[in-house]
Design a protein around this motif. Structure first.
Motif, PDB file in Angstrom:
ATOM      1  N   ALA A 204       0.920  -1.126  -0.024  1.00  0.00           N
ATOM      2  CA  ALA A 204      -0.033   0.061  -0.039  1.00  0.00           C
ATOM      3  C   ALA A 204       0.796   1.319  -0.085  1.00  0.00           C
ATOM      4  CB  ALA A 204      -1.021  -0.029   1.294  1.00  0.00           C
ATOM      5  N   VAL A 205       2.022   1.290   0.894  1.00  0.00           N
ATOM      6  CA  VAL A 205       2.894   2.326   0.653  1.00  0.00           C
ATOM      7  C   VAL A 205       3.622   2.731  -0.606  1.00  0.00           C
ATOM      8  CG1 VAL A 205       5.022   3.357   1.768  1.00  0.00           C
ATOM      9  CG2 VAL A 205       3.113   2.261   3.271  1.00  0.00           C
ATOM     10  N   ARG A 206       3.825   1.540  -1.205  1.00  0.00           N
ATOM     11  CA  ARG A 206       4.508   1.907  -2.387  1.00  0.00           C
ATOM     12  C   ARG A 206       3.544   2.214  -3.598  1.00  0.00           C
ATOM     13  NH1 ARG A 206       7.501  -2.593  -0.577  1.00  0.00           N
ATOM     14  NH2 ARG A 206       5.978  -4.245  -1.319  1.00  0.00           N
ATOM     15  N   TYR A 207       2.459   1.449  -3.395  1.00  0.00           N
ATOM     16  CA  TYR A 207       1.290   2.169  -4.273  1.00  0.00           C
ATOM     17  C   TYR A 207       1.068   3.637  -4.117  1.00  0.00           C
ATOM     18  CZ  TYR A 207      -2.960   2.427  -7.063  1.00  0.00           C
ATOM     19  OH  TYR A 207      -3.953   3.073  -8.143  1.00  0.00           O
ATOM     20  N   ALA A 208       0.854   4.142  -2.821  1.00  0.00           N
ATOM     21  CA  ALA A 208       0.387   5.523  -2.620  1.00  0.00           C
ATOM     22  C   ALA A 208       1.521   6.289  -3.284  1.00  0.00           C
ATOM     23  CB  ALA A 208       0.367   5.568  -0.925  1.00  0.00           C
ATOM     24  N   LEU A 209       2.591   6.081  -3.029  1.00  0.00           N
ATOM     25  CA  LEU A 209       3.814   6.885  -3.455  1.00  0.00           C
ATOM     26  C   LEU A 209       3.881   6.798  -5.219  1.00  0.00           C
ATOM     27  CD1 LEU A 209       6.721   5.519  -1.290  1.00  0.00           C
ATOM     28  CD2 LEU A 209       5.590   7.700  -1.024  1.00  0.00           C
ATOM     29  N   SER A 210       3.659   5.711  -5.706  1.00  0.00           N
ATOM     30  CA  SER A 210       3.394   5.651  -7.186  1.00  0.00           C
ATOM     31  C   SER A 210       2.527   6.706  -7.725  1.00  0.00           C
ATOM     32  CB  SER A 210       3.209   4.325  -7.592  1.00  0.00           C
ATOM     33  OG  SER A 210       1.900   3.789  -7.564  1.00  0.00           O
ATOM     34  N   VAL A 211       1.518   7.004  -7.007  1.00  0.00           N
ATOM     35  CA  VAL A 211       0.313   7.700  -7.530  1.00  0.00           C
ATOM     36  C   VAL A 211       0.297   9.072  -6.933  1.00  0.00           C
ATOM     37  CG1 VAL A 211      -1.399   5.863  -7.904  1.00  0.00           C
ATOM     38  CG2 VAL A 211      -1.446   7.061  -5.816  1.00  0.00           C
ATOM     39  N   ALA A 212       1.381   9.594  -6.289  1.00  0.00           N
ATOM     40  CA  ALA A 212       1.542  11.011  -5.841  1.00  0.00           C
ATOM     41  C   ALA A 212       2.734  11.771  -6.602  1.00  0.00           C
ATOM     42  CB  ALA A 212       1.911  10.767  -4.376  1.00  0.00           C
ATOM     43  N   GLY A 213       2.262  12.253  -7.598  1.00  0.00           N
ATOM     44  CA  GLY A 213       3.555  12.761  -8.484  1.00  0.00           C
ATOM     45  C   GLY A 213       3.172  14.146  -8.859  1.00  0.00           C
ATOM     46  N   GLU A 214       2.198  14.586  -9.013  1.00  0.00           N
ATOM     47  CA  GLU A 214       2.066  16.049  -9.751  1.00  0.00           C
ATOM     48  C   GLU A 214       2.052  17.313  -8.748  1.00  0.00           C
ATOM     49  OE1 GLU A 214      -1.364  16.751 -12.043  1.00  0.00           O
ATOM     50  OE2 GLU A 214      -0.723  14.971 -13.497  1.00  0.00           O
ATOM     51  N   PRO A 215       2.703  18.389  -8.940  1.00  0.00           N
ATOM     52  CA  PRO A 215       2.818  19.411  -7.832  1.00  0.00           C
ATOM     53  C   PRO A 215       1.208  19.770  -7.476  1.00  0.00           C
ATOM     54  CG  PRO A 215       3.950  19.995  -9.718  1.00  0.00           C
ATOM     55  CD  PRO A 215       3.368  18.858 -10.083  1.00  0.00           C
ATOM     56  N   ALA A 216       1.222  20.225  -6.303  1.00  0.00           N
ATOM     57  CA  ALA A 216       0.112  20.708  -5.698  1.00  0.00           C
ATOM     58  C   ALA A 216      -0.435  21.901  -6.268  1.00  0.00           C
ATOM     59  CB  ALA A 216       0.200  20.708  -4.136  1.00  0.00           C
ATOM     60  N   GLU A 217      -1.923  21.968  -6.212  1.00  0.00           N
ATOM     61  CA  GLU A 217      -2.296  23.205  -6.884  1.00  0.00           C
ATOM     62  C   GLU A 217      -2.113  24.184  -5.882  1.00  0.00           C
ATOM     63  OE1 GLU A 217      -6.423  22.029  -7.627  1.00  0.00           O
ATOM     64  OE2 GLU A 217      -6.069  20.871  -9.118  1.00  0.00           O
ATOM     65  N   PRO A 218      -2.294  25.452  -6.281  1.00  0.00           N
ATOM     66  CA  PRO A 218      -2.125  26.722  -5.439  1.00  0.00           C
ATOM     67  C   PRO A 218      -3.064  26.504  -4.298  1.00  0.00           C
ATOM     68  CG  PRO A 218      -1.901  27.510  -7.532  1.00  0.00           C
ATOM     69  CD  PRO A 218      -2.287  25.980  -7.715  1.00  0.00           C
ATOM     70  N   GLY A 219      -2.651  26.616  -3.115  1.00  0.00           N
ATOM     71  CA  GLY A 219      -3.488  26.748  -1.866  1.00  0.00           C
ATOM     72  C   GLY A 219      -3.835  25.342  -1.401  1.00  0.00           C
ATOM     73  N   TYR A 220      -3.304  24.120  -2.191  1.00  0.00           N
ATOM     74  CA  TYR A 220      -3.708  22.969  -1.752  1.00  0.00           C
ATOM     75  C   TYR A 220      -2.698  22.339  -0.351  1.00  0.00           C
ATOM     76  CZ  TYR A 220      -3.650  17.778  -1.393  1.00  0.00           C
ATOM     77  OH  TYR A 220      -3.666  16.547  -0.811  1.00  0.00           O
ATOM     78  N   ARG A 221      -3.629  21.844   0.519  1.00  0.00           N
ATOM     79  CA  ARG A 221      -2.931  21.394   1.637  1.00  0.00           C
ATOM     80  C   ARG A 221      -3.712  20.146   1.984  1.00  0.00           C
ATOM     81  NH1 ARG A 221      -5.138  22.882   6.677  1.00  0.00           N
ATOM     82  NH2 ARG A 221      -6.766  24.460   6.459  1.00  0.00           N
ATOM     83  N   ARG A 222      -3.082  19.437   2.853  1.00  0.00           N
ATOM     84  CA  ARG A 222      -3.624  18.198   3.399  1.00  0.00           C
ATOM     85  C   ARG A 222      -4.607  18.585   4.265  1.00  0.00           C
ATOM     86  NH1 ARG A 222      -0.668  13.444   7.009  1.00  0.00           N
ATOM     87  NH2 ARG A 222      -1.277  15.047   8.761  1.00  0.00           N
ATOM     88  N   ALA A 223      -5.766  18.277   4.691  1.00  0.00           N
ATOM     89  CA  ALA A 223      -6.806  18.612   5.555  1.00  0.00           C
ATOM     90  C   ALA A 223      -6.447  18.291   6.895  1.00  0.00           C
ATOM     91  CB  ALA A 223      -8.192  17.688   5.242  1.00  0.00           C
ATOM     92  N   GLU A 224      -6.476  19.164   7.679  1.00  0.00           N
ATOM     93  CA  GLU A 224      -6.196  19.104   9.263  1.00  0.00           C
ATOM     94  C   GLU A 224      -7.001  18.301   9.817  1.00  0.00           C
ATOM     95  OE1 GLU A 224      -3.059  19.482   9.931  1.00  0.00           O
ATOM     96  OE2 GLU A 224      -2.537  20.572   8.425  1.00  0.00           O
TER      97      GLU A 224
END
Length: 224
Positions: A204-224
């Motif tokens: 799961a960790v390796r797959y999650a890393l493989s689908v994380a690639g494009e720069p974040a959109e302006p103002g994007y952040r992980r929900a707190e």
């Protein structure tokens, strides 16, 4: 039942100290040592250990390539990286090669022993500083829209939890972050594992890393 282990490090003093130290544990059996990645692959082929404790930067063949070869030939063999390097490139390369864990050589005996045990049980093992780096990477990257059936089959909540797994968070941490019970987290994880065909948290960790690639959109952040 003891965990069979191969220790790999090009520095004789480190390799021998690790072999002696870990060999003292009642449930760990050091079956071989290796001085480089090529020897590591040969030892893994000969002994089929439960776990390989792998250095990264070595002559002849480095730890990343050795991990790739070991995992390709013997998927049941888990690799835990133990290295002085904790930069983003090294961490991602090792995890994408198939490593189930990543520790720095600042780790003490208890942490290394537990990492071997956890990897032998199919769990992901990440040093705290590695978790922080993965979290930092994840907050500046977003999942790219891919036609991957596994990703598309997941619910929004399951995708969210997959992303948190990719950041190195454990179930209690995910529960606190999402303000849900740990039992609910486990249910979601079981469902997403079944849908995506993951057999371990490392998958799961390796797959999650493989689908994380494009720069974040302006103002994007992980929900707190």
């Amino acid at each position: 039942m003891s965990i069979s282990l191969v220790v790999v490090d090009d520095q004789a003093s480190v390799r021998e100290a690790l072999a002696v130290m870990l060999g003292l544990a009642d449930d760990i059996d050091v079956v071989a040592t290796a001085t480089n990645g090529e020897e590591a692959v040969a030892a893994a082929t000969e002994h089929t250990p439960d776990v390989v404790l792998m250095d990264l930067h070595m002559p002849v063949l480095d730890g990343v390539e050795a991990t790739t070869r070991i995992r390709a030939a013997s998927p049941s063999v888990q690799v835990v990286v133990l290295t002085t390097f904790d930069d983003d490139e090294s961490i991602l390369a090792a995890l994408e090669a198939g490593a189930a864990g990543y520790l720095t050589k600042e780790a003490d005996r208890a942490r290394i022993e537990q990492a071997v045990r956890s990897a032998g049980a199919g769990q992901v093992v990440l040093a705290p500083e590695v978790q922080r780096r993965l979290l930092s990477l994840a907050t500046t990257r977003r999942a790219r829209p891919a036609a991957d059936d596994r990703l598309l089959s997941l619910t929004a909540r399951e995708r969210e939890i997959l992303g948190l797994i990719g950041e190195g968070l454990r179930n209690p941490e995910i529960a606190r972050h999402l303000v849900i019970s740990e039992a609910t987290v486990k249910t979601h994880i079981n469902n997403l594992f079944a849908k995506a065909g993951f057999t371990s948290r490392a998958d799961a960790v390796r797959y999650a890393l493989s689908v994380a690639g494009e720069p974040a959109e302006p103002g994007y952040r992980r929900a707190e």
